[in-house]
Design a protein around this motif. Sequence first.
Motif, mmCIF file in Angstrom:
data_model
loop_
_atom_site.group_PDB
_atom_site.id
_atom_site.type_symbol
_atom_site.label_atom_id
_atom_site.label_comp_id
_atom_site.label_asym_id
_atom_site.label_seq_id
_atom_site.Cartn_x
_atom_site.Cartn_y
_atom_site.Cartn_z
ATOM 1 N N PRO A 125 -8.829 -12.266 -17.135
ATOM 2 C CA PRO A 125 -8.875 -13.637 -16.598
ATOM 3 C C PRO A 125 -7.784 -13.843 -15.548
ATOM 4 O O PRO A 125 -6.617 -13.489 -15.764
ATOM 5 N N TRP A 126 -8.164 -14.430 -14.421
ATOM 6 C CA TRP A 126 -7.265 -14.630 -13.285
ATOM 7 C C TRP A 126 -6.593 -15.983 -13.336
ATOM 8 O O TRP A 126 -7.178 -16.980 -13.776
ATOM 9 N N SER A 127 -5.356 -16.050 -12.863
ATOM 10 C CA SER A 127 -4.676 -17.313 -12.584
ATOM 11 C C SER A 127 -3.647 -17.044 -11.500
ATOM 12 O O SER A 127 -3.316 -15.886 -11.216
ATOM 13 N N LEU A 166 -11.465 -10.444 -13.468
ATOM 14 C CA LEU A 166 -11.424 -9.204 -12.699
ATOM 15 C C LEU A 166 -11.943 -8.054 -13.542
ATOM 16 O O LEU A 166 -11.491 -7.841 -14.673
ATOM 17 N N VAL A 167 -12.908 -7.310 -12.999
ATOM 18 C CA VAL A 167 -13.421 -6.118 -13.676
ATOM 19 C C VAL A 167 -12.480 -4.957 -13.392
ATOM 20 O O VAL A 167 -12.228 -4.618 -12.229
ATOM 21 N N ARG A 168 -11.968 -4.367 -14.454
ATOM 22 C CA ARG A 168 -11.023 -3.257 -14.270
ATOM 23 C C ARG A 168 -10.970 -2.398 -15.532
ATOM 24 O O ARG A 168 -10.709 -2.904 -16.619
ATOM 25 N N ALA A 169 -11.251 -1.112 -15.356
ATOM 26 C CA ALA A 169 -11.101 -0.116 -16.423
ATOM 27 C C ALA A 169 -11.790 -0.552 -17.712
ATOM 28 O O ALA A 169 -11.231 -0.417 -18.806
ATOM 29 N N GLY A 170 -12.988 -1.085 -17.590
ATOM 30 C CA GLY A 170 -13.761 -1.457 -18.764
ATOM 31 C C GLY A 170 -13.420 -2.797 -19.370
ATOM 32 O O GLY A 170 -14.007 -3.184 -20.390
#
Length: 208
Positions: free
Chosen positions: A167-169, A159-163
Amino acid sequence: MIQRPRRNRVTPFGDIVATMHRGTLMGNRGDLHAPDGTVCRPWKLQRWISCTLLHSPAGHRVTFDTPGCYTPLFFADEVTALAAGHRPCASCRRPAYDAFRDGWQVAFGNKPSAVEMDDILHDARIDARGHKRTFVAPLGEVPDGVFVVGERSPTTAFLVRAGGLYPWSHAGYGKPVYDVSRHRPVSVITPAPIVGILKARPINCLTP
C-alpha cells in the motif's frame, strides 16, 4: 508562522495534492498556475516528464507560485511517477530515458520519438472526460513496478513487487499483502504502454 505545504505532490493516480512529505523526483506538465499563483489545472502540456530534483527546463531557476512559469511537481519515487504517466526526462535523466525507449521498442516493436511517446501516453493516462484511465487485468499478468487498486480499497494504490501488494502513501509503503490470488482481476492504474515497458524491462533498468 507555519508555512502551508504547496499543492505540488503527485499520487500514483496522477492527482496533485499538498503534503509535507518531500519527493525524490521532480516533474513537469507545463504552467498549471492561476493568476494568483495557485494550481488551478491538472495539466497544460502533453509532455509529462520526471526529472532530477536539480533539473530546471532551459536552465531556469525552479520557481513556485509564479504564473507564466512551469509548475514543479514532485514524486515519492520512480514508480509513482510512472503510474501517474510521467516518462523520464531526456535531458537530465538521459540513461533512464534511453532505457525507457529501449523498453518501448522491445514491447511494441518500434522506437518512437519523445513527441510520439507523449501523444500515446497522454491518450493512455486520461480519458475523454479528463479522468484517470485504467484497465482490468489478472494480478498474475501485472509486472513489478505497476500500481493497482482492488474492489475493496478503490482509493488505495498498491505497488506490485516480488509477489506482494504494497500500500502506497506519501510517507512510504505499508506492509505487503501476499494472500491474493494471481487470477484475481485488478484495476491497473499505471498507463498500459508503461505496463508493457515494465514487462519488457525490469523497473531497475529504468532507474540508473
